[in-house]
Design a protein around this motif. Structure first.
Motif, PDB file in Angstrom:
ATOM      1  N   ILE A   8       0.832  -1.208   0.000  1.00 24.52           N
ATOM      2  CA  ILE A   8       0.000   0.000   0.000  1.00 24.52           C
ATOM      3  C   ILE A   8       0.865   1.256   0.000  1.00 24.52           C
ATOM      4  O   ILE A   8       0.642   2.189  -0.775  1.00 24.52           O
ATOM      5  N   SER A   9       1.938   1.248   0.905  1.00 22.91           N
ATOM      6  CA  SER A   9       2.761   2.461   0.990  1.00 22.91           C
ATOM      7  C   SER A   9       3.483   2.738  -0.337  1.00 22.91           C
ATOM      8  O   SER A   9       3.587   3.881  -0.775  1.00 22.91           O
ATOM      9  N   SER A  10       3.960   1.657  -0.945  1.00 24.39           N
ATOM     10  CA  SER A  10       4.643   1.881  -2.226  1.00 24.39           C
ATOM     11  C   SER A  10       3.657   2.415  -3.265  1.00 24.39           C
ATOM     12  O   SER A  10       4.000   3.215  -4.122  1.00 24.39           O
ATOM     13  N   MET A  11       2.416   1.984  -3.117  1.00 24.83           N
ATOM     14  CA  MET A  11       1.404   2.452  -4.045  1.00 24.83           C
ATOM     15  C   MET A  11       1.156   3.955  -3.882  1.00 24.83           C
ATOM     16  O   MET A  11       1.115   4.698  -4.849  1.00 24.83           O
ATOM     17  N   THR A  12       1.041   4.358  -2.562  1.00 25.40           N
ATOM     18  CA  THR A  12       0.793   5.782  -2.324  1.00 25.40           C
ATOM     19  C   THR A  12       1.963   6.625  -2.817  1.00 25.40           C
ATOM     20  O   THR A  12       1.774   7.670  -3.407  1.00 25.40           O
ATOM     21  N   ASN A  13       3.183   6.124  -2.547  1.00 27.11           N
ATOM     22  CA  ASN A  13       4.356   6.849  -3.038  1.00 27.11           C
ATOM     23  C   ASN A  13       4.264   7.115  -4.533  1.00 27.11           C
ATOM     24  O   ASN A  13       4.512   8.210  -5.000  1.00 27.11           O
ATOM     25  N   LYS A  14       3.908   6.057  -5.174  1.00 24.22           N
ATOM     26  CA  LYS A  14       3.838   6.142  -6.623  1.00 24.22           C
ATOM     27  C   LYS A  14       2.801   7.195  -7.047  1.00 24.22           C
ATOM     28  O   LYS A  14       3.065   8.033  -7.911  1.00 24.22           O
ATOM     29  N   THR A  15       1.652   7.154  -6.354  1.00 26.41           N
ATOM     30  CA  THR A  15       0.605   8.095  -6.733  1.00 26.41           C
ATOM     31  C   THR A  15       1.045   9.530  -6.489  1.00 26.41           C
ATOM     32  O   THR A  15       0.799  10.412  -7.307  1.00 26.41           O
ATOM     33  N   VAL A  16       1.731   9.751  -5.342  1.00 27.32           N
ATOM     34  CA  VAL A  16       2.179  11.108  -5.026  1.00 27.32           C
ATOM     35  C   VAL A  16       3.123  11.623  -6.118  1.00 27.32           C
ATOM     36  O   VAL A  16       2.952  12.712  -6.647  1.00 27.32           O
ATOM     37  N   SER A  17       4.114  10.776  -6.461  1.00 22.43           N
ATOM     38  CA  SER A  17       5.061  11.221  -7.495  1.00 22.43           C
ATOM     39  C   SER A  17       4.329  11.432  -8.821  1.00 22.43           C
ATOM     40  O   SER A  17       4.647  12.347  -9.577  1.00 22.43           O
ATOM     41  N   ASP A  18       3.337  10.600  -9.038  1.00 19.27           N
ATOM     42  CA  ASP A  18       2.538  10.755 -10.256  1.00 19.27           C
ATOM     43  C   ASP A  18       1.842  12.109 -10.294  1.00 19.27           C
ATOM     44  O   ASP A  18       1.867  12.799 -11.301  1.00 19.27           O
ATOM     45  N   VAL A  19       1.266  12.453  -9.128  1.00 18.60           N
ATOM     46  CA  VAL A  19       0.540  13.718  -9.035  1.00 18.60           C
ATOM     47  C   VAL A  19       1.489  14.872  -9.290  1.00 18.60           C
ATOM     48  O   VAL A  19       1.194  15.801 -10.029  1.00 18.60           O
ATOM     49  N   ARG A  20       2.691  14.753  -8.649  1.00 21.82           N
ATOM     50  CA  ARG A  20       3.672  15.829  -8.807  1.00 21.82           C
ATOM     51  C   ARG A  20       4.049  15.999 -10.291  1.00 21.82           C
ATOM     52  O   ARG A  20       4.084  17.092 -10.824  1.00 21.82           O
ATOM     53  N   LYS A  21       4.301  14.853 -10.880  1.00 19.66           N
ATOM     54  CA  LYS A  21       4.668  14.875 -12.286  1.00 19.66           C
ATOM     55  C   LYS A  21       3.536  15.479 -13.131  1.00 19.66           C
ATOM     56  O   LYS A  21       3.763  16.316 -13.994  1.00 19.66           O
ATOM     57  N   ASN A  22       2.311  15.089 -12.784  1.00 21.41           N
ATOM     58  CA  ASN A  22       1.154  15.605 -13.518  1.00 21.41           C
ATOM     59  C   ASN A  22       1.010  17.111 -13.365  1.00 21.41           C
ATOM     60  O   ASN A  22       0.640  17.803 -14.307  1.00 21.41           O
ATOM     61  N   ALA A  23       1.329  17.592 -12.114  1.00 15.92           N
ATOM     62  CA  ALA A  23       1.191  19.022 -11.857  1.00 15.92           C
ATOM     63  C   ALA A  23       2.140  19.801 -12.770  1.00 15.92           C
ATOM     64  O   ALA A  23       1.737  20.754 -13.434  1.00 15.92           O
ATOM     65  N   GLY A  24       3.410  19.333 -12.819  1.00 16.44           N
ATOM     66  CA  GLY A  24       4.383  19.972 -13.704  1.00 16.44           C
ATOM     67  C   GLY A  24       3.911  19.920 -15.138  1.00 16.44           C
ATOM     68  O   GLY A  24       3.976  20.907 -15.873  1.00 16.44           O
ATOM     69  N   HIS A  25       3.377  18.787 -15.476  1.00 17.07           N
ATOM     70  CA  HIS A  25       2.909  18.572 -16.829  1.00 17.07           C
ATOM     71  C   HIS A  25       1.780  19.538 -17.186  1.00 17.07           C
ATOM     72  O   HIS A  25       1.766  20.123 -18.264  1.00 17.07           O
ATOM     73  N   SER A  26       0.843  19.734 -16.218  1.00 15.56           N
ATOM     74  CA  SER A  26      -0.321  20.556 -16.538  1.00 15.56           C
ATOM     75  C   SER A  26       0.050  22.038 -16.606  1.00 15.56           C
ATOM     76  O   SER A  26      -0.569  22.791 -17.342  1.00 15.56           O
ATOM     77  N   VAL A  27       1.056  22.442 -15.827  1.00 15.69           N
ATOM     78  CA  VAL A  27       1.516  23.835 -15.918  1.00 15.69           C
ATOM     79  C   VAL A  27       2.080  24.091 -17.312  1.00 15.69           C
ATOM     80  O   VAL A  27       1.734  25.054 -17.985  1.00 15.69           O
ATOM     81  N   TRP A  28       2.917  23.163 -17.756  1.00 13.84           N
ATOM     82  CA  TRP A  28       3.499  23.275 -19.097  1.00 13.84           C
ATOM     83  C   TRP A  28       2.397  23.290 -20.153  1.00 13.84           C
ATOM     84  O   TRP A  28       2.438  24.047 -21.114  1.00 13.84           O
ATOM     85  N   LYS A  29       1.377  22.448 -19.902  1.00 15.84           N
ATOM     86  CA  LYS A  29       0.279  22.355 -20.851  1.00 15.84           C
ATOM     87  C   LYS A  29      -0.428  23.713 -20.977  1.00 15.84           C
ATOM     88  O   LYS A  29      -0.894  24.082 -22.052  1.00 15.84           O
ATOM     89  N   LYS A  30      -0.502  24.417 -19.824  1.00 13.08           N
ATOM     90  CA  LYS A  30      -1.167  25.731 -19.857  1.00 13.08           C
ATOM     91  C   LYS A  30      -0.286  26.784 -20.534  1.00 13.08           C
ATOM     92  O   LYS A  30      -0.785  27.667 -21.222  1.00 13.08           O
ATOM     93  N   ILE A  31       1.008  26.675 -20.310  1.00 12.48           N
ATOM     94  CA  ILE A  31       1.921  27.695 -20.838  1.00 12.48           C
ATOM     95  C   ILE A  31       2.167  27.505 -22.332  1.00 12.48           C
ATOM     96  O   ILE A  31       2.321  28.461 -23.074  1.00 12.48           O
ATOM     97  N   LYS A  32       2.173  26.231 -22.721  1.00 10.74           N
ATOM     98  CA  LYS A  32       2.600  25.870 -24.071  1.00 10.74           C
ATOM     99  C   LYS A  32       2.021  26.747 -25.190  1.00 10.74           C
ATOM    100  O   LYS A  32       2.779  27.300 -25.993  1.00 10.74           O
ATOM    101  N   PRO A  33       0.682  26.903 -25.224  1.00 10.54           N
ATOM    102  CA  PRO A  33       0.148  27.717 -26.331  1.00 10.54           C
ATOM    103  C   PRO A  33       0.722  29.131 -26.349  1.00 10.54           C
ATOM    104  O   PRO A  33       1.020  29.668 -27.424  1.00 10.54           O
ATOM    105  N   TYR A  34       0.908  29.724 -25.151  1.00  7.33           N
ATOM    106  CA  TYR A  34       1.446  31.091 -25.093  1.00  7.33           C
ATOM    107  C   TYR A  34       2.891  31.118 -25.584  1.00  7.33           C
ATOM    108  O   TYR A  34       3.306  32.051 -26.264  1.00  7.33           O
TER     109      TYR A  34
END
Lengths: 314, 346
Positions: A8-34
């Motif tokens: 379970i803990s390894s699973m949560t770790n994975k999800t957290v890093s996933d979220v972090r990665k997604n956050a970076g990704h979504s910021v770039w996604k917003k900036i990209k068109p500009y």
């Protein structure tokens, strides 16, 4: 049990890093068109929008381009401008030039387009022929016509002499010079306009003409009621674009007449050039520029208004 | 009176491309004649020659006993409904309907009366001031009809007028056209590639292929008594089953010249067991596909002689791959010779 917890803990770790990665990704996604439009936009801002505001600002000053001191004079430049008979002459020339150029070029291209509508080999050749002036630079055209219109050895005078007409001082006569410039402008733009009108004529469905024939419509009625309304969006487009470009006429005047004779070919843009870079009255030149800006803005607004309402495709 | 006659009519666009070689056709006055055939068969060209939108390369077109070859389209007293309706997009519905009348210089009051009449018939009153672009397909269709009707022509020409409509609307308009024809009693010439349309509306069907008339008859006659394989297979759905019977064992009920045998899928019956009989043809095979249409089911069966389709009105669906025994009565069979023309049993 323990095994499960680690899982379970390894699973949560994975999800957290996933979220972090997604956050970076979504910021770039917003900036990209500009980021993508930034280069074009900054060039547009620096070379189009900024000068437009800068010219409004400059029109409120008296300045000779080189001295570090600029005197703020408020609307004095405009007051002078609207009391200057030469400015009104310039404005009159520009309007006359525009009305004649656009009117002649448009009617000529409408006529040519209708004439060239049938797609034959000869017509295709003629289309290319009348289009060719459009691809030559205006400066070269100006020099070319300078020779053609030479009153002593020019080709035009030779041609009309064959018909027994005496010499015409195409560019030296103040009553003729502006019309000579109109002639050149029509010669240059008519081919392009013809091509555009032709394209819009050729997409009118053949069925409409057949229906009109069965509806007892004669040629004139068919043209008035079907052809003309169908191509009116195109004609409107050409008219506005040509008005705007005619208001900005400069090269032919600069090369061929220098605004003369007796100011007969002095136009708004040429006046801006003269006041700005010959007489170094930057403030005054800018105020003429603002007047031009206002005129062109009006036509641009008309254009977009018309574009929204006048288009009527099925 | 408006009988239309083609007399040895020929249409060629250039020396290489002849669309119609030699057309002889009488379209009776007051008939609802449907020209039907696959695309490129010359049906639209024929219609456009009647309209005057295409000239005849040779031969003669006669309407009401008057030669029409040189008469301009507008002087032929016809009205046409185009496939894509050809409404004038820059005019309102009223102006569309009125255009022909204005051109004919009909006085304003008379125009208004004519328009009011026709608009009521096609139920367009509330749309008179709209542009065609704002209307649905069905409404545009009605404007096109109104524009034709208001001229009170002697002949209505229609070039696939329903093909741009959806299936439901098409059925609806079909009924309306039949009623319209009944009421006006004028000659309708109608072009379609859809045999269902032809069958359901026509009083006369002219079946064409490759610029040649393959059969001209009333719908029921053309269905029950086709003159050739083309007519037999083009009319009726699903298409008539057709077998090459040269290799088949001699059967004394088959005419001697017969090379092909056909029968309608609706005439095929399910049999409990094989029974050799002089009056029947038996087939045994496996069900390949079935299509359910509500009241009927169409099966395709793979037999030793080839694939045949049959249509039943039974409620129970037969499972795929089932072995079935079917038969067709000999009187329901059609025979055709080498040239695909009908061989009639004496």
């Amino acid at each position: 049990m323990l095994k499960n917890e680690t899982a379970i803990s390894s699973m949560t770790n994975k999800t957290v890093s996933d979220v972090r990665k997604n956050a970076g990704h979504s910021v770039w996604k917003k900036i990209k068109p500009y980021a993508f439009v930034a280069p074009a936009l900054s060039i547009f801002l620096i070379f189009s929008i900024y000068p437009a505001f800068r010219i409004i600002d400059l029109s409120l000053y008296q300045w000779n381009l080189v001295s570090p001191a600029k005197d703020f004079v408020g609307f004095q430049n405009y007051v002078n401008l609207f009391h200057d008979p030469e400015f009104f002459e310039t404005l009159r020339n520009t309007i006359l030039y525009t009305v004649l150029t656009v009117g002649l070029s448009l009617s000529l291209s409408l006529f040519l387009a209708i004439y060239l509508k049938n797609d034959t080999r000869v017509n295709r050749f003629l289309q290319r022929l009348i289009f060719s002036p459009y691809i030559v630079s205006l400066a070269s055209i100006s020099f070319l016509w300078l020779w053609l219109m030479n009153s002593d050895v020019g080709f035009l005078n030779y041609i009309i002499s064959l018909f027994g007409i005496g010499k015409v001082d195409w560019l030296g006569n103040p009553h003729v010079a502006l019309f000579s410039l109109v002639l050149i402008s029509v010669w240059k733009t008519a081919g392009y306009n013809t091509l555009i009108v032709l394209a819009s004529l050729q997409v009118i469905p053949k069925h409409l003409y057949e229906a009109a024939a069965l509806d007892h419509a004669n040629q004139w009625r068919t043209f008035r009621k079907i052809t003309l309304p169908m191509i009116s969006p195109t004609l409107f487009f050409i008219t506005i674009v040509d008005i705007i470009s005619s208001f900005k006429v400069f090269e032919t005047i600069q090369i061929m007449t220098d605004g003369g004779p007796q100011n007969a070919t002095n136009t708004l843009v040429f006046a801006i050039y003269e006041y700005g870079f010959k007489f170094y009255k930057i403030g005054y030149a800018s105020s003429i520029g603002v007047v031009l800006l206002v005129i062109i803005s009006i036509f641009t607004i008309l254009y977009f208004r018309g574009l929204a309402s006048k288009v009527h495709y099925q | 009176m408006s009988e239309i006659v083609f007399f040895h009519a020929k249409k060629a666009y250039d020396s290489k491309k002849t669309v119609i070689e030699d057309l002889n056709l009488v379209i009776p006055d007051g008939s609802f004649t449907v020209l039907v055939g696959p695309s490129g068969c010359g049906k639209s060209t024929t219609l456009r020659m009647i309209a005057g939108l295409e000239s005849l390369s040779d031969g003669e077109l006669v309407m009401d006993g008057r030669r029409m070859n040189e008469v301009a389209p507008e002087d032929r007293d016809i009205a046409m409904v185009f496939q894509n309706f050809a409404l004038y997009p820059t005019m309102t519905v009223r102006e569309n309907i009125e255009f022909g009348l204005v051109n004919k210089k009909i006085p304003r009051e008379e125009r208004q009366k004519l328009i009011a009449d026709v608009v009521e018939t096609v139920r367009l009153a509330e749309y008179l001031d709209k542009n065609p672009g704002e209307l649905s397909g069905g409404q545009r269709q009605r404007v096109a009809l109104a524009r034709a009707m208001v001229k009170k022509p002697k002949v209505f020409l229609m070039d696939e007028p329903l093909s741009n409509l959806d299936a439901r609307l098409r059925n609806e308009m079909r009924t309306e056209l039949i009623e319209l024809h009944k009421r006006l009693q004028t000659t309708f010439v109608y072009v379609t590639h859809d045999q269902t349309e032809a069958m359901s509306m026509a009083t006369d069907i002219v079946l064409m292929s490759n610029g040649v008339i393959r059969q001209k008859d009333a719908p029921i006659k053309i269905y029950n008594d086709p003159n050739n394989i083309f007519a037999a297979q083009f009319i009726g759905t699903p298409a008539m089953n057709m077998f090459d019977i040269r290799e088949w064992p001699q059967h004394n009920s088959i005419p001697e010249q017969a090379r092909y045998m056909g029968f309608r899928p609706s005439r095929v019956h399910l049999a409990q067991e094989a029974t050799a009989s002089m009056d029947k043809m038996d087939f045994q095979g496996r069900i390949l596909t079935h299509e359910f249409f509500g009241s009927e089911i169409i099966y395709r069966v793979e037999t030793d002689n080839g694939i045949l389709s049959f249509k039943t009105f039974h409620k129970d669906e037969l499972p795929l791959d089932m072995e079935v025994q079917v038969y067709v009565e000999k009187r329901d069979c059609y025979f055709f010779d080498d040239k695909q023309n009908r061989v009639r049993c004496s």
